[in-house]
Structure formats: structure tokens, C-alpha cells
Design a protein around this motif. Structure first.
Motif, PDB file in Angstrom:
ATOM      1  N   TRP A  95       0.843  -1.196   0.000  1.00  0.00           N
ATOM      2  CA  TRP A  95       0.000   0.000   0.000  1.00  0.00           C
ATOM      3  C   TRP A  95       0.879   1.247   0.000  1.00  0.00           C
ATOM      4  CZ3 TRP A  95      -5.289  -0.897   0.009  1.00  0.00           C
ATOM      5  CH2 TRP A  95      -5.672  -2.201   0.290  1.00  0.00           C
ATOM      6  N   LEU A  96       0.442   2.236  -0.733  1.00  0.00           N
ATOM      7  CA  LEU A  96       1.099   3.542  -0.718  1.00  0.00           C
ATOM      8  C   LEU A  96       0.200   4.478   0.080  1.00  0.00           C
ATOM      9  CD1 LEU A  96       3.520   5.183  -1.942  1.00  0.00           C
ATOM     10  CD2 LEU A  96       1.917   5.955  -3.701  1.00  0.00           C
ATOM     11  N   TYR A  97       0.765   5.142   1.076  1.00  0.00           N
ATOM     12  CA  TYR A  97      -0.042   6.009   1.932  1.00  0.00           C
ATOM     13  C   TYR A  97       0.528   7.421   1.968  1.00  0.00           C
ATOM     14  CZ  TYR A  97       3.618   5.276   5.469  1.00  0.00           C
ATOM     15  OH  TYR A  97       4.819   5.224   6.128  1.00  0.00           O
ATOM     16  N   ILE A 108       5.018  10.618   2.294  1.00  0.00           N
ATOM     17  CA  ILE A 108       4.554   9.526   1.451  1.00  0.00           C
ATOM     18  C   ILE A 108       5.318   8.275   1.881  1.00  0.00           C
ATOM     19  CG2 ILE A 108       6.254   9.857  -0.405  1.00  0.00           C
ATOM     20  CD1 ILE A 108       2.520   9.105  -0.968  1.00  0.00           C
ATOM     21  N   GLY A 109       4.635   7.152   1.995  1.00  0.00           N
ATOM     22  CA  GLY A 109       5.304   5.954   2.481  1.00  0.00           C
ATOM     23  C   GLY A 109       4.629   4.689   1.992  1.00  0.00           C
ATOM     24  N   THR A 110       5.242   3.559   2.311  1.00  0.00           N
ATOM     25  CA  THR A 110       4.740   2.265   1.869  1.00  0.00           C
ATOM     26  C   THR A 110       4.527   1.337   3.056  1.00  0.00           C
ATOM     27  OG1 THR A 110       6.893   1.192   1.580  1.00  0.00           O
ATOM     28  CG2 THR A 110       6.089   2.554  -0.245  1.00  0.00           C
ATOM     29  N   ALA A 111       3.623   0.385   2.884  1.00  0.00           N
ATOM     30  CA  ALA A 111       3.383  -0.629   3.909  1.00  0.00           C
ATOM     31  C   ALA A 111       3.058  -1.940   3.225  1.00  0.00           C
ATOM     32  CB  ALA A 111       2.224  -0.222   4.820  1.00  0.00           C
ATOM     33  N   ARG A 141       7.237   1.046  -4.682  1.00  0.00           N
ATOM     34  CA  ARG A 141       8.376   1.950  -4.491  1.00  0.00           C
ATOM     35  C   ARG A 141       8.651   2.795  -5.730  1.00  0.00           C
ATOM     36  NH1 ARG A 141       9.019  -2.246  -1.041  1.00  0.00           N
ATOM     37  NH2 ARG A 141       9.493  -1.587   1.108  1.00  0.00           N
ATOM     38  N   VAL A 142       8.296   2.288  -6.891  1.00  0.00           N
ATOM     39  CA  VAL A 142       8.350   3.119  -8.099  1.00  0.00           C
ATOM     40  C   VAL A 142       7.378   4.291  -7.944  1.00  0.00           C
ATOM     41  CG1 VAL A 142       7.805   3.222 -10.567  1.00  0.00           C
ATOM     42  CG2 VAL A 142       9.101   1.283  -9.665  1.00  0.00           C
ATOM     43  N   ALA A 143       6.179   3.986  -7.449  1.00  0.00           N
ATOM     44  CA  ALA A 143       5.177   5.032  -7.232  1.00  0.00           C
ATOM     45  C   ALA A 143       5.627   6.010  -6.152  1.00  0.00           C
ATOM     46  CB  ALA A 143       3.836   4.395  -6.855  1.00  0.00           C
ATOM     47  N   GLU A 144       6.192   5.499  -5.076  1.00  0.00           N
ATOM     48  CA  GLU A 144       6.654   6.353  -3.981  1.00  0.00           C
ATOM     49  C   GLU A 144       7.709   7.343  -4.467  1.00  0.00           C
ATOM     50  OE1 GLU A 144       8.308   5.702   0.569  1.00  0.00           O
ATOM     51  OE2 GLU A 144       9.026   4.381  -1.033  1.00  0.00           O
ATOM     52  N   ASP A 145       8.682   6.846  -5.226  1.00  0.00           N
ATOM     53  CA  ASP A 145       9.734   7.721  -5.739  1.00  0.00           C
ATOM     54  C   ASP A 145       9.179   8.757  -6.701  1.00  0.00           C
ATOM     55  OD1 ASP A 145      11.637   6.471  -4.255  1.00  0.00           O
ATOM     56  OD2 ASP A 145      12.625   5.441  -5.922  1.00  0.00           O
ATOM     57  N   LEU A 146       8.197   8.361  -7.523  1.00  0.00           N
ATOM     58  CA  LEU A 146       7.607   9.299  -8.479  1.00  0.00           C
ATOM     59  C   LEU A 146       6.876  10.427  -7.754  1.00  0.00           C
ATOM     60  CD1 LEU A 146       7.028  10.058 -11.395  1.00  0.00           C
ATOM     61  CD2 LEU A 146       4.984   8.595 -11.302  1.00  0.00           C
ATOM     62  N   VAL A 147       6.160  10.094  -6.677  1.00  0.00           N
ATOM     63  CA  VAL A 147       5.460  11.117  -5.904  1.00  0.00           C
ATOM     64  C   VAL A 147       6.465  12.093  -5.297  1.00  0.00           C
ATOM     65  CG1 VAL A 147       4.033  11.546  -3.880  1.00  0.00           C
ATOM     66  CG2 VAL A 147       3.458   9.668  -5.412  1.00  0.00           C
ATOM     67  N   THR A 148       7.556  11.567  -4.780  1.00  0.00           N
ATOM     68  CA  THR A 148       8.584  12.441  -4.203  1.00  0.00           C
ATOM     69  C   THR A 148       9.197  13.346  -5.260  1.00  0.00           C
ATOM     70  OG1 THR A 148       9.126  10.896  -2.419  1.00  0.00           O
ATOM     71  CG2 THR A 148      10.832  12.458  -3.049  1.00  0.00           C
TER      72      THR A 148
END
Length: 282
Positions: A95-97, A108-111, A141-148
Motif C-alpha cells: 500500500w502507498l499512503y 509519502i510511504g509504503t506498507a 516503491r516506483v510510485a513512492e519515488d515518483l510522488v517524491t
């Protein structure tokens, strides 16, 4: 809490109870916290430091840090390689939160699927929303990095900063509304990005009971003593991540328990001896 004699992890209920302990020696006397061992044929297991060595970095001794494969989890989406022991953890749904903390900071983080709720509780979020569901740890983590990269949202907030912000007045409803607006922007960006294996979602995280009481600031201040050394005793009113809100002689204090990481303590009927302090007004 790890019992160093039995090498077993003990869990203690804190809210509504008195916490008394003594931390002997200097605050710099820190010991290795061990590591998590990931397995292809079962759940992760905790492995205490076999030599009970002093910590040198990240709360671990050099030997445990070298054997800790979890450090590779955060780069699997870049390297493309997943070791056999990490594969079960990495390839499960994630999950991306988007989380909001007491000072108005967003993260932004992952679980992992098995840590969906608990990860945010441990982070000390005041409110949070899940913004995407991913097939595995690589996609999330691809999504997390893109958001950052696209929106400038950080991926980490220091424990000390989270604890300090609990001393200020907190408007939970205002923070929740600001989070909702930002979360919607993240979802729209992810929808346009169309990341393979990652689907934008709109789901609210349910915080632990009592979190709404944080709006009622009653003169909370930072605990005016170093908990990593000496004797301390206080009644715990609430837990927010690694921070706790306690009362000592009718005063309300915020304590960052992260300061005890790696310290050896003795539980017991100990008391705090605190100086007078000034509460935060703004």
C-alpha cells in the motif's frame, strides 16, 4: 522490549498505566538491537545480537548490520534483483499512503499488506489516507519515488520532530482536511502516470482510539529530562508512534521513547524528579 537474559521480546501495555524505569550508565551506552531474518518458507523472525555487542550505526553492531538483508528492500525497484529470503516479503501486495503529522508535515510511504494498519500507527501519523494499492513492493516503491520527485513529498520525518510537534496545539479536523486535498492530488498524478501494477485508491486510515483528543492541548511540554539515563516514573495517557503523552505531578509532558533505542533499562517503581517548565503558547 527485549529481555536480555531470555532473549525474548516482551510486549507491555502502556496507555492508562504507570511506566517506571531506571536507565543506568551514560546515555551513550547503547547496544545492538539485532535484526529481522526474512525467510522464503515462513514469516520473518527476530534475531537478537548473538554477542550483545555495542551499537555502532543504525542501532546495530557491524556484524548484525552486515547480515540484515532488509536494507536492500528500499532499492529492489532500482536493482531489479530480489534475493530468495526477501522475495516473499517484497512480492506481496503493498500500500502507498500519505500521512500527516502534528506539525502539518506530509509524508509519502509504503506498507506491506501484512503491515497495512500497524505501519501508520508506529509512524505516529495523526491522520492518513491510502492513495494506491500495488501488486508488489517493486511497483509501490516506483510510485513512492515518483510522488517524491513530482510533488516534493518527503519519505521520512525524524522521530524527534514528530514528538516536538505534539507540544503545539493541534487542530485534527483542519489537518485531516488538508491531508484529503493533498491525497487527491497524489491520486490524480498517479492516475496520469499509469504505473504498471499500481492502482490509485481512495481509502482513509483509521487511527488508534483517542487520537482526536490531541486537539485539546492542555499545556503539553517536552519532557525536561534525558530519559536515556537516570530514573523516571510517569502515568501514560496516550501513545502517538514512538512518543507518549504522560503526566507527572499534574503536568502533561511529551516523551520521545525513541531515545531508549539500544539502552538497557530496569523496570520498577521509579519516580521522576523534574524542574519547572514553561508550556508552549503558540
Amino acid at each position: 522490549m527485549l529481555d536480555i537474559d531470555t532473549e525474548q521480546i516482551e510486549f507491555h501495555e502502556l496507555v492508562g498505566r504507570r511506566l517506571g524505569f531506571r536507565a543506568p550508565g551514560a546515555a551513550t551506552d547503547r547496544y545492538c538491537t539485532g535484526r529481522m531474518a526474512f525467510r522464503a518458507d515462513g514469516p520473518p523472525r527476530y534475531v537478537p545480537c548473538p554477542g550483545k555487542e555495542r551499537a555502532v550505526a543504525s542501532g546495530q553492531c557491524a556484524a548484525c548490520a552486515d547480515k540484515d538483508s532488509f536494507r536492500f528492500v528500499h532499492t529492489v525497484h532500482r536493482s531489479g534483483f530480489v534475493s530468495r529470503d526477501l522475495e516473499k516479503h517484497v512480492m506481496q501486495p503493498h500500500w502507498l499512503y500519505l500521512a500527516a503529522f502534528a506539525n502539518g508535515t506530509f509524508k509519502i510511504g509504503t506498507a506491506a499488506d501484512t503491515r497495512k494498519w500497524g505501519r501508520l500507527a508506529e509512524q505516529g501519523a495523526i491522520c492518513a489516507q491510502y492513495v494506491a494499492h500495488a501488486d508488489d513492493g517493486k511497483a509501490v516503491r516506483v510510485a513512492e519515488d515518483l510522488v517524491t520527485e513530482s510533488m516534493g513529498l518527503r519519505q521520512a520525518v525524524r522521530s524527534a520532530a514528530k514528538a516536538a510537534s505534539l507540544c503545539l496545539p493541534i487542530d485534527v479536523d483542519h489537518l485531516d482536511a488538508a491531508l484529503a486535498r493533498r491525497a487527491q492530488q497524489v491520486r490524480e498524478m498517479l492516475t496520469d502516470a499509469s504505473i504498471a501494477g499500481c492502482t490509485p485508491i481512495d481509502e482513509r486510515w483509521t487511527p488508534p482510539a483517542g487520537r482526536e483528543a490531541l486537539s485539546e492541548n492542555v499545556g503539553r511540554v517536552a519532557y525536561p529530562a534525558d530519559i536515556a539515563t537516570g530514573s523516571h516514573g510517569r502515568d501514560v495517557r496516550a501513545c502517538v508512534g514512538q512518543a507518549v503523552i504522560v503526566t507527572v505531578d499534574d503536568g502533561s509532558y511529551v516523551v520521545d521513547l525513541a531515545a531508549l533505542k539500544g539502552r538497557r533499562i530496569e523496570l520498577g517503581a521509579f519516580e521522576s524528579d523534574l524542574p519547572a517548565v514553561q508550556s508552549a503558547l503558540f
